[in-house]
Design a protein around this motif. Sequence first.
Motif, PDB file in Angstrom:
ATOM      1  N   PRO A 144       0.773  -1.246   0.000  1.00 43.18           N
ATOM      2  CA  PRO A 144       0.000   0.000   0.000  1.00 43.18           C
ATOM      3  C   PRO A 144       0.804   1.296   0.000  1.00 43.18           C
ATOM      4  N   PRO A 145       1.982   1.388   0.648  1.00 47.07           N
ATOM      5  CA  PRO A 145       2.637   2.699   0.704  1.00 47.07           C
ATOM      6  C   PRO A 145       2.903   3.349  -0.648  1.00 47.07           C
ATOM      7  N   ILE A 146       3.212   2.566  -1.673  1.00 49.86           N
ATOM      8  CA  ILE A 146       3.516   3.190  -2.957  1.00 49.86           C
ATOM      9  C   ILE A 146       2.258   3.826  -3.554  1.00 49.86           C
ATOM     10  N   TYR A 147       1.112   3.210  -3.317  1.00 43.63           N
ATOM     11  CA  TYR A 147      -0.153   3.770  -3.803  1.00 43.63           C
ATOM     12  C   TYR A 147      -0.502   5.042  -3.019  1.00 43.63           C
ATOM     13  N   GLU A 148      -0.243   5.011  -1.727  1.00 44.79           N
ATOM     14  CA  GLU A 148      -0.486   6.201  -0.899  1.00 44.79           C
ATOM     15  C   GLU A 148       0.373   7.367  -1.375  1.00 44.79           C
ATOM     16  N   MET A 149       1.620   7.072  -1.745  1.00 45.84           N
ATOM     17  CA  MET A 149       2.529   8.122  -2.213  1.00 45.84           C
ATOM     18  C   MET A 149       2.058   8.702  -3.544  1.00 45.84           C
ATOM     19  N   VAL A 150       1.534   7.850  -4.413  1.00 46.09           N
ATOM     20  CA  VAL A 150       0.986   8.340  -5.682  1.00 46.09           C
ATOM     21  C   VAL A 150      -0.178   9.288  -5.419  1.00 46.09           C
ATOM     22  N   GLU A 151      -1.093   8.879  -4.561  1.00 42.09           N
ATOM     23  CA  GLU A 151      -2.265   9.703  -4.265  1.00 42.09           C
ATOM     24  C   GLU A 151      -1.857  11.055  -3.684  1.00 42.09           C
ATOM     25  N   ALA A 152      -0.916  11.027  -2.752  1.00 40.78           N
ATOM     26  CA  ALA A 152      -0.497  12.272  -2.106  1.00 40.78           C
ATOM     27  C   ALA A 152       0.183  13.209  -3.085  1.00 40.78           C
ATOM     28  N   ASP A 153       0.948  12.638  -4.010  1.00 39.56           N
ATOM     29  CA  ASP A 153       1.696  13.468  -4.945  1.00 39.56           C
ATOM     30  C   ASP A 153       0.828  14.041  -6.053  1.00 39.56           C
ATOM     31  N   CYS A 154      -0.048  13.210  -6.623  1.00 38.74           N
ATOM     32  CA  CYS A 154      -0.797  13.684  -7.805  1.00 38.74           C
ATOM     33  C   CYS A 154      -2.017  14.505  -7.434  1.00 38.74           C
ATOM     34  N   GLY A 155      -2.571  14.289  -6.236  1.00 42.29           N
ATOM     35  CA  GLY A 155      -3.716  15.066  -5.812  1.00 42.29           C
ATOM     36  C   GLY A 155      -5.029  14.683  -6.469  1.00 42.29           C
ATOM     37  N   VAL A 156      -5.036  13.576  -7.217  1.00 42.38           N
ATOM     38  CA  VAL A 156      -6.262  13.119  -7.870  1.00 42.38           C
ATOM     39  C   VAL A 156      -6.984  12.157  -6.930  1.00 42.38           C
ATOM     40  N   PRO A 157      -8.289  12.302  -6.745  1.00 47.90           N
ATOM     41  CA  PRO A 157      -8.998  11.371  -5.869  1.00 47.90           C
ATOM     42  C   PRO A 157      -8.831   9.937  -6.357  1.00 47.90           C
ATOM     43  N   PRO A 158      -8.687   8.979  -5.443  1.00 44.38           N
ATOM     44  CA  PRO A 158      -8.469   7.585  -5.861  1.00 44.38           C
ATOM     45  C   PRO A 158      -9.486   7.090  -6.876  1.00 44.38           C
ATOM     46  N   GLU A 159     -10.757   7.458  -6.660  1.00 38.49           N
ATOM     47  CA  GLU A 159     -11.806   6.949  -7.542  1.00 38.49           C
ATOM     48  C   GLU A 159     -11.743   7.565  -8.945  1.00 38.49           C
ATOM     49  N   ALA A 160     -10.900   8.594  -9.130  1.00 42.43           N
ATOM     50  CA  ALA A 160     -10.750   9.228 -10.446  1.00 42.43           C
ATOM     51  C   ALA A 160      -9.489   8.757 -11.168  1.00 42.43           C
ATOM     52  N   LEU A 161      -8.811   7.756 -10.586  1.00 47.14           N
ATOM     53  CA  LEU A 161      -7.630   7.173 -11.211  1.00 47.14           C
ATOM     54  C   LEU A 161      -8.007   5.866 -11.890  1.00 47.14           C
ATOM     55  N   LEU A 162      -7.511   5.657 -13.104  1.00 39.55           N
ATOM     56  CA  LEU A 162      -7.685   4.385 -13.805  1.00 39.55           C
ATOM     57  C   LEU A 162      -6.308   3.787 -14.029  1.00 39.55           C
ATOM     58  N   PHE A 163      -6.092   2.591 -13.480  1.00 44.43           N
ATOM     59  CA  PHE A 163      -4.765   1.974 -13.419  1.00 44.43           C
ATOM     60  C   PHE A 163      -4.774   0.641 -14.141  1.00 44.43           C
TER      61      PHE A 163
END
Length: 206
Positions: free
Chosen positions: A144-163
Amino acid sequence: MPIEAVIFDVGNVLIEWQPERYYDKVIGAERRRAMFAEVDLHGMNDLVDQGHHFTDTIYNWAEKYPDWRDEIRMWHDKWIELAAPEIPHSVRLQRALRAKKIPVFALTNFGVQNFYYATTIYPFLNEFDRHYVSGRMKTVKPHPPIYEMVEADCGVPPEALLFADDRIDNIETARKRGWQTHHFTGPQGWADRLVVEGLLTSEEAR
């Protein structure tokens, strides 16, 4: 919620990553099976992905197994032949999204030195809006930490990311965090998903 950014894995999404195939070609399938049974080459590579130095890690690993020293060093010396070829349709999708001003990020388990090397061979790796490279971040998918770091850096809500990722365990962690996900099994399926999401037209996704 509408997609605000698209995230690509790199290995087996944009670039084929099949080390066993390389070794089958160079030393033969029987010797390759014997080596992989004795030497944890993927464990060695995981250390590189976590931020350990590419050259030092592989060369030190080779010294632990003198019978396989030359073959293990190929993981370093012939690395770009292991990480090949690119997947052209996926590259076209990346560029099509960026042409429409849709933010496109890379989230990849990759070492620091070999990712830099890859950017000199594959120009499209320089074309992401943001790079999230595990070796730089000192943490890897699917933790999980790498995903948390992505969220914090990009500022895009998780539900608005398509991976998109080829590994189920990687996308499962993302899904549990609320990301929208796609299990990549080939570029056509990924293209179809981008069309369904309204991010690209059928023509743009070719």
